[in-house]
Design a protein around this motif. Structure first.
Motif, PDB file in Angstrom:
ATOM      1  N   TYR A  75     -22.757 -34.181 148.906  1.00  0.00           N
ATOM      2  CA  TYR A  75     -24.000 -33.115 148.126  1.00  0.00           C
ATOM      3  C   TYR A  75     -23.614 -32.055 148.848  1.00  0.00           C
ATOM      4  O   TYR A  75     -23.398 -30.648 148.078  1.00  0.00           O
ATOM      5  N   PHE A 121     -18.673 -25.624 141.236  1.00  0.00           N
ATOM      6  CA  PHE A 121     -19.181 -26.489 141.537  1.00  0.00           C
ATOM      7  C   PHE A 121     -19.808 -27.500 140.289  1.00  0.00           C
ATOM      8  O   PHE A 121     -20.239 -26.633 138.867  1.00  0.00           O
ATOM      9  N   SER A 166     -18.272 -36.718 144.900  1.00  0.00           N
ATOM     10  CA  SER A 166     -18.663 -37.820 143.978  1.00  0.00           C
ATOM     11  C   SER A 166     -18.283 -38.714 144.883  1.00  0.00           C
ATOM     12  O   SER A 166     -17.381 -38.468 145.122  1.00  0.00           O
ATOM     13  N   VAL A 210     -12.728 -35.110 137.555  1.00  0.00           N
ATOM     14  CA  VAL A 210     -12.148 -33.732 137.697  1.00  0.00           C
ATOM     15  C   VAL A 210     -11.176 -33.347 138.841  1.00  0.00           C
ATOM     16  O   VAL A 210     -10.271 -32.506 138.167  1.00  0.00           O
ATOM     17  N   HIS A 259     -21.380 -29.984 138.434  1.00  0.00           N
ATOM     18  CA  HIS A 259     -22.294 -31.473 138.753  1.00  0.00           C
ATOM     19  C   HIS A 259     -21.438 -32.737 137.174  1.00  0.00           C
ATOM     20  O   HIS A 259     -21.420 -32.615 136.441  1.00  0.00           O
ATOM     21  N   CYS A 285     -16.126 -29.937 143.632  1.00  0.00           N
ATOM     22  CA  CYS A 285     -17.914 -31.526 143.442  1.00  0.00           C
ATOM     23  C   CYS A 285     -18.157 -32.527 144.558  1.00  0.00           C
ATOM     24  O   CYS A 285     -16.826 -32.456 145.139  1.00  0.00           O
ATOM     25  N   HIS A 303     -16.687 -39.513 138.730  1.00  0.00           N
ATOM     26  CA  HIS A 303     -16.243 -38.432 138.260  1.00  0.00           C
ATOM     27  C   HIS A 303     -15.675 -37.465 139.138  1.00  0.00           C
ATOM     28  O   HIS A 303     -14.962 -36.423 138.786  1.00  0.00           O
TER      29      HIS A 303
END
Length: 519
Positions: free
Chosen positions: A128, A142, A75, A83, A144, A73, A79
């Protein structure tokens, strides 16, 4: 909708995720007309944020072959931690791409939860893009932060818990919106099971991407967003979250920084918890709604979405909370520069608490004062302004002036060309009680002119005051006697180099012997 509700009902959010409490807020309830206010405490999750729910559910939905390739991910916030911890719980390798500008404390938090951190680029867009590149290169899945059905379903379990924990009447549920995953999930399940409940999204006025998109009928990209509530500072909402929120939300309310700070204080006062700005956004919206709409008898429920607050931001929050609550008026007042003017001005304020007082002598005609005054009821600020103007003192209301609140209040002062003859600089401790400032002024002889005054209430039992006063040498003994009778502890700072460099303005080689400390 049936498919989404099935996903929410069967979502896997346990393990490291917990069912958080729904706590009453009695103080706030009493202040808004005895309407029941409840706070869903997602700040109590192991990562101090609701984000763990979506991450857990997404990872639980992956087949074994995908889990073996790991997850990834991009971030710099909650987040990333969600994760990392969710993946570690399942023994799945997790790569977290974070901008190189991410504070070290957040990087270390992700590493401590088992994430493999890759630092790349100066901002989220760079991170990203790099995460998507690594996804293609490694085959990792991935995750989101919001625009994914499994993530939305995970966040939607908050709605299920709210309905189970409070089966009685509910007037409205308030949910912060960043990318929209939390709002979409909670709105879906509540609208399906309890359609009579109003569901209200809340965004910072400086990052209202969902509100702008709903009004435009399509997703829009904001040119820029304010970063105070960084957890919901999203330039464009998700495609799926926009579809759901447009259909399911009753409205979107926007709130400013001061309102968010006031909500952080409300959470602390009632729950002894410190929310991050994004975490308090929903409660700020609840308060705005309660001030606007009459009650229908049901509870008002806000989701505290997180508590990942950098400690150094607390100073800013504390400064702005009273203004956001409407309990402090910031005023610029002009008074004539002559003996007795200060006493006359303070007398106008009466027994009201002065929260801030900034002044530095400029010339012998008039003085500009930046003053904060505590207010306790609606309309009191207007009454204060009217009373001051009735005495012939011009007033400018600075309570909503962003530049004044952020910068000018700390810059009132400066050096006076040539210095001020016979000026002494004293640092006091004033007792924090009504009338303390007036008692100080009344202890001074009219000819002892105040040339500098700085005070700010910091919530302690005493206030810190810096005062400059013109006292001729042959009156110093009488001045000392007056201070002794006053009884406020003080320290002479006339020889302090900070005063000499930034406030004095006289020759830097001048002899300035410090006087004795009194207490």
């Amino acid at each position: 909708m049936d498919q989404l509700i099935h996903k929410i009902v069967t979502a896997h959010v346990r393990g490291v995720g917990i069912e958080t409490s729904l706590d009453p807020m009695p103080r706030l309830s009493g202040r808004i007309g005895d309407r029941q206010v409840l706070l869903k405490r997602e700040d109590l999750q192991p990562v101090f944020s609701f984000k763990i729910r979506g991450a857990l559910n997404k990872i639980a939905s992956l087949p074994d072959e995908a889990l073996a390739r790991g997850v990834i991910c991009a971030s710099a916030g909650n987040h990333a931690q969600g994760v990392a911890l969710a993946a570690a719980q399942r023994g799945v390798p997790a790569t977290i791409v974070m901008p190189t500008t991410t504070p070290g404390i957040k990087v270390e938090a992700v590493k401590a939860r088992g994430g493999n951190v890759v630092l790349h680029g100066d901002g989220f867009d760079d991170a990203y893009a790099e995460a998507r590149r690594i996804e293609q290169e490694t085959g990792a899945t991935f995750i989101h932060p919001f625009d994914d059905p499994e993530v939305i379903a995970g966040q939607g379990t908050i709605g299920l818990e709210i309905l189970r924990q409070h089966p009685g009447p509910i007037e409205a549920v308030f949910v912060a919106i960043g990318g929209g995953g939390l709002a979409a999930g909670v709105a879906s399940v509540i609208r399906y099971l309890r359609p009579e409940i109003r569901i209200i999204g809340v965004e910072p006025v400086e990052a209202a991407s969902m509100k702008a998109s709903i009004e435009a009928g399509e997703r829009v990209i904001l040119n820029e967003v304010g970063l105070f509530a960084d957890g919901v500072a999203v330039r464009q909402v998700g495609e799926e979250t926009f579809r759901l929120c447009r259909e399911l939300l009753d409205e979107v309310i926007t709130v400013d920084t001061d309102a968010i700070c006031a909500a952080i204080k409300d959470i602390f006062d009632d729950c002894r918890a410190v929310a991050e700005p994004a975490g308090a956004v929903a409660l700020a919206g609840l308060k705005a709604y309660a001030a606007r709409d009459g009650g229908e008898g049901g509870a008002l429920i806000a989701v505290n979405s997180g508590a990942n607050l950098n400690f150094d931001r607390l100073r800013h929050v504390a400064e702005r909370a009273e203004i956001g609550e409407g309990r402090e008026a910031l005023l610029a007042v002009t008074i004539p520069e002559r003996p007795g003017s200060y006493r006359r001005f303070i007398s106008i304020l009466g027994r009201r608490a002065v929260t801030e007082f900034n002044y530095r002598y400029a010339d012998d005609r008039r003085a500009h004062i930046f003053v904060g005054v505590e207010t306790k009821r609606a309309g009191e600020k207007a009454e204060i302004i009217a009373a001051i103007e009735a005495e012939g003192f011009p007033v400018v209301d600075m309570s909503d002036n962003e530049m004044a609140k952020l910068h000018a209040r700390y810059m009132v002062g400066g050096r006076v060309a040539g210095g001020i003859p016979d000026e002494v600089l004293l640092r006091f401790q004033f007792p924090e009680r009504p009338g303390a400032l007036l008692r100080f002024l009344e202890s001074l002889r009219p000819q002892w002119n105040i040339t500098l005054f700085h005070y700010r209430n910091h919530g302690a039992d005493h206030g810190r005051v810096l005062a400059g006063i013109q006292v001729p040498a042959d009156e110093r003994e009488a001045f000392d006697q007056a201070l002794a009778a006053l009884g406020y502890p003080y320290q002479d700072e006339t020889a302090n180099p900070a005063y000499r460099l930034f406030l004095d303005g006289g020759p830097e080689t001048a002899e300035r012997a410090p006087r004795a400390e009194a207490s």
